[in-house]
Design a protein around this motif. Structure first.
Motif, PDB file in Angstrom:
ATOM      1  N   VAL A  49       0.809  -1.209   0.000  1.00 51.64           N
ATOM      2  CA  VAL A  49       0.000   0.000   0.000  1.00 51.64           C
ATOM      3  C   VAL A  49       0.848   1.268   0.000  1.00 51.64           C
ATOM      4  O   VAL A  49       0.332   2.352  -0.215  1.00 51.64           O
ATOM      5  N   SER A  50       2.143   1.139   0.244  1.00 48.94           N
ATOM      6  CA  SER A  50       3.028   2.294   0.218  1.00 48.94           C
ATOM      7  C   SER A  50       4.419   1.847  -0.220  1.00 48.94           C
ATOM      8  O   SER A  50       4.713   0.656  -0.276  1.00 48.94           O
ATOM      9  N   LYS A  51       5.257   2.818  -0.508  1.00 47.82           N
ATOM     10  CA  LYS A  51       6.624   2.494  -0.929  1.00 47.82           C
ATOM     11  C   LYS A  51       7.423   1.845   0.193  1.00 47.82           C
ATOM     12  O   LYS A  51       8.310   1.034  -0.058  1.00 47.82           O
ATOM     13  N   VAL A  52       7.109   2.177   1.421  1.00 46.64           N
ATOM     14  CA  VAL A  52       7.796   1.572   2.563  1.00 46.64           C
ATOM     15  C   VAL A  52       7.490   0.075   2.607  1.00 46.64           C
ATOM     16  O   VAL A  52       8.397  -0.752   2.781  1.00 46.64           O
ATOM     17  N   GLY A  88      11.221  -2.475   8.801  1.00 48.73           N
ATOM     18  CA  GLY A  88       9.989  -1.752   8.501  1.00 48.73           C
ATOM     19  C   GLY A  88       9.537  -0.879   9.658  1.00 48.73           C
ATOM     20  O   GLY A  88       9.107   0.262   9.463  1.00 48.73           O
ATOM     21  N   TYR A  89       9.638  -1.423  10.859  1.00 50.13           N
ATOM     22  CA  TYR A  89       9.257  -0.643  12.044  1.00 50.13           C
ATOM     23  C   TYR A  89      10.142   0.590  12.195  1.00 50.13           C
ATOM     24  O   TYR A  89       9.640   1.694  12.434  1.00 50.13           O
ATOM     25  N   PHE A  90      11.460   0.410  12.045  1.00 53.72           N
ATOM     26  CA  PHE A  90      12.367   1.539  12.234  1.00 53.72           C
ATOM     27  C   PHE A  90      12.196   2.585  11.133  1.00 53.72           C
ATOM     28  O   PHE A  90      12.304   3.789  11.400  1.00 53.72           O
ATOM     29  N   ILE A  91      11.908   2.158   9.908  1.00 56.02           N
ATOM     30  CA  ILE A  91      11.642   3.125   8.835  1.00 56.02           C
ATOM     31  C   ILE A  91      10.366   3.905   9.139  1.00 56.02           C
ATOM     32  O   ILE A  91      10.329   5.136   9.014  1.00 56.02           O
ATOM     33  N   GLU A  92       9.306   3.205   9.530  1.00 54.30           N
ATOM     34  CA  GLU A  92       8.046   3.882   9.867  1.00 54.30           C
ATOM     35  C   GLU A  92       8.242   4.841  11.045  1.00 54.30           C
ATOM     36  O   GLU A  92       7.695   5.947  11.043  1.00 54.30           O
ATOM     37  N   ASP A  93       9.004   4.425  12.037  1.00 54.04           N
ATOM     38  CA  ASP A  93       9.268   5.278  13.197  1.00 54.04           C
ATOM     39  C   ASP A  93      10.055   6.519  12.791  1.00 54.04           C
ATOM     40  O   ASP A  93       9.735   7.634  13.216  1.00 54.04           O
ATOM     41  N   TYR A  94      11.066   6.329  11.954  1.00 54.34           N
ATOM     42  CA  TYR A  94      11.869   7.451  11.479  1.00 54.34           C
ATOM     43  C   TYR A  94      11.010   8.425  10.686  1.00 54.34           C
ATOM     44  O   TYR A  94      11.091   9.648  10.876  1.00 54.34           O
ATOM     45  N   LEU A  95      10.171   7.885   9.804  1.00 57.00           N
ATOM     46  CA  LEU A  95       9.316   8.750   8.988  1.00 57.00           C
ATOM     47  C   LEU A  95       8.273   9.468   9.831  1.00 57.00           C
ATOM     48  O   LEU A  95       7.908  10.606   9.539  1.00 57.00           O
ATOM     49  N   LYS A  97       8.700  10.412  12.941  1.00 56.35           N
ATOM     50  CA  LYS A  97       9.403  11.486  13.649  1.00 56.35           C
ATOM     51  C   LYS A  97       9.705  12.660  12.732  1.00 56.35           C
ATOM     52  O   LYS A  97       9.675  13.812  13.154  1.00 56.35           O
ATOM     53  N   LYS A  98      10.002  12.373  11.468  1.00 52.85           N
ATOM     54  CA  LYS A  98      10.290  13.427  10.496  1.00 52.85           C
ATOM     55  C   LYS A  98       9.014  13.966   9.848  1.00 52.85           C
ATOM     56  O   LYS A  98       9.073  14.862   9.024  1.00 52.85           O
ATOM     57  N   LYS A  99       7.876  13.341  10.189  1.00 52.46           N
ATOM     58  CA  LYS A  99       6.578  13.725   9.639  1.00 52.46           C
ATOM     59  C   LYS A  99       6.551  13.627   8.113  1.00 52.46           C
ATOM     60  O   LYS A  99       6.044  14.506   7.411  1.00 52.46           O
ATOM     61  N   ILE A 100       7.121  12.526   7.614  1.00 53.82           N
ATOM     62  CA  ILE A 100       7.125  12.233   6.180  1.00 53.82           C
ATOM     63  C   ILE A 100       6.130  11.115   5.951  1.00 53.82           C
ATOM     64  O   ILE A 100       6.134  10.118   6.668  1.00 53.82           O
ATOM     65  N   LYS A 101       5.292  11.258   4.934  1.00 53.54           N
ATOM     66  CA  LYS A 101       4.350  10.191   4.612  1.00 53.54           C
ATOM     67  C   LYS A 101       5.105   9.018   4.015  1.00 53.54           C
ATOM     68  O   LYS A 101       6.130   9.190   3.365  1.00 53.54           O
ATOM     69  N   GLY A 102       4.572   7.802   4.192  1.00 55.63           N
ATOM     70  CA  GLY A 102       5.249   6.587   3.767  1.00 55.63           C
ATOM     71  C   GLY A 102       5.583   6.523   2.308  1.00 55.63           C
ATOM     72  O   GLY A 102       6.574   5.949   1.905  1.00 55.63           O
ATOM     73  N   GLY A 103       4.765   7.120   1.461  1.00 51.09           N
ATOM     74  CA  GLY A 103       5.018   7.055   0.026  1.00 51.09           C
ATOM     75  C   GLY A 103       5.983   8.100  -0.485  1.00 51.09           C
ATOM     76  O   GLY A 103       6.383   8.081  -1.635  1.00 51.09           O
ATOM     77  N   GLU A 104       6.391   9.058   0.350  1.00 49.47           N
ATOM     78  CA  GLU A 104       7.200  10.175  -0.110  1.00 49.47           C
ATOM     79  C   GLU A 104       8.675  10.058   0.258  1.00 49.47           C
ATOM     80  O   GLU A 104       9.457  10.912  -0.074  1.00 49.47           O
ATOM     81  N   TRP A 105       9.067   9.003   0.938  1.00 50.70           N
ATOM     82  CA  TRP A 105      10.452   8.924   1.400  1.00 50.70           C
ATOM     83  C   TRP A 105      11.402   8.466   0.305  1.00 50.70           C
ATOM     84  O   TRP A 105      12.604   8.733   0.365  1.00 50.70           O
ATOM     85  N   ILE A 106      10.886   7.790  -0.723  1.00 56.42           N
ATOM     86  CA  ILE A 106      11.714   7.417  -1.859  1.00 56.42           C
ATOM     87  C   ILE A 106      11.196   8.199  -3.053  1.00 56.42           C
ATOM     88  O   ILE A 106      10.047   8.105  -3.418  1.00 56.42           O
ATOM     89  N   LYS A 107      12.051   8.984  -3.640  1.00 56.32           N
ATOM     90  CA  LYS A 107      11.617   9.808  -4.767  1.00 56.32           C
ATOM     91  C   LYS A 107      12.204   9.282  -6.054  1.00 56.32           C
ATOM     92  O   LYS A 107      13.181   8.702  -6.150  1.00 56.32           O
TER      93      LYS A 107
END
Length: 107
Positions: A49-52, A88-95, A97-107
């Protein structure tokens, strides 16, 4: 409560009918390998459902192949799944904290 009871009763009756009909039918069990693999592929793809989630799924697949080659044991699949879950958990946690949506972290 009634809906839960009805669902449980339906499951019990369906299992009993499936057991009776399944014992009466002759099924080639070789085809079951392909059916199970395709079912798990569908379950995996339906979770993308997302890039993550796509990244973690691919990471898990690559890691499981590498660990299977190194360990030569089925426990490698369990280890890969656990490690990919942590990634996956650490990526979601990092995002988060940075307030980045899951689909926007890889451009």
């Amino acid at each position: 409560m009634a809906a839960n009871l009805l669902a449980y009763l339906t499951w019990c009756i369906s299992t009993a009918i499936g057991g009776v009909l399944g014992s009466a039918l002759v099924v080639n069990t070789v085809i079951m390998n392909y059916i199970l693999i395709s079912m798990f592929i569908y379950l995996l793809v339906s979770q993308f459902v997302s890039k993550v989630v796509v990244f973690v799924g691919l990471f898990s697949g690559v890691l499981s192949v590498i660990l299977m080659l190194l360990l030569k044991h089925n426990i490698a699949l369990v280890i890969a799944a656990i490690l990919a879950s942590f990634v996956g958990y650490f990526i979601e946690d990092y995002l988060a904290k940075k307030k980045i949506k899951g689909g926007e972290w890889i451009k």
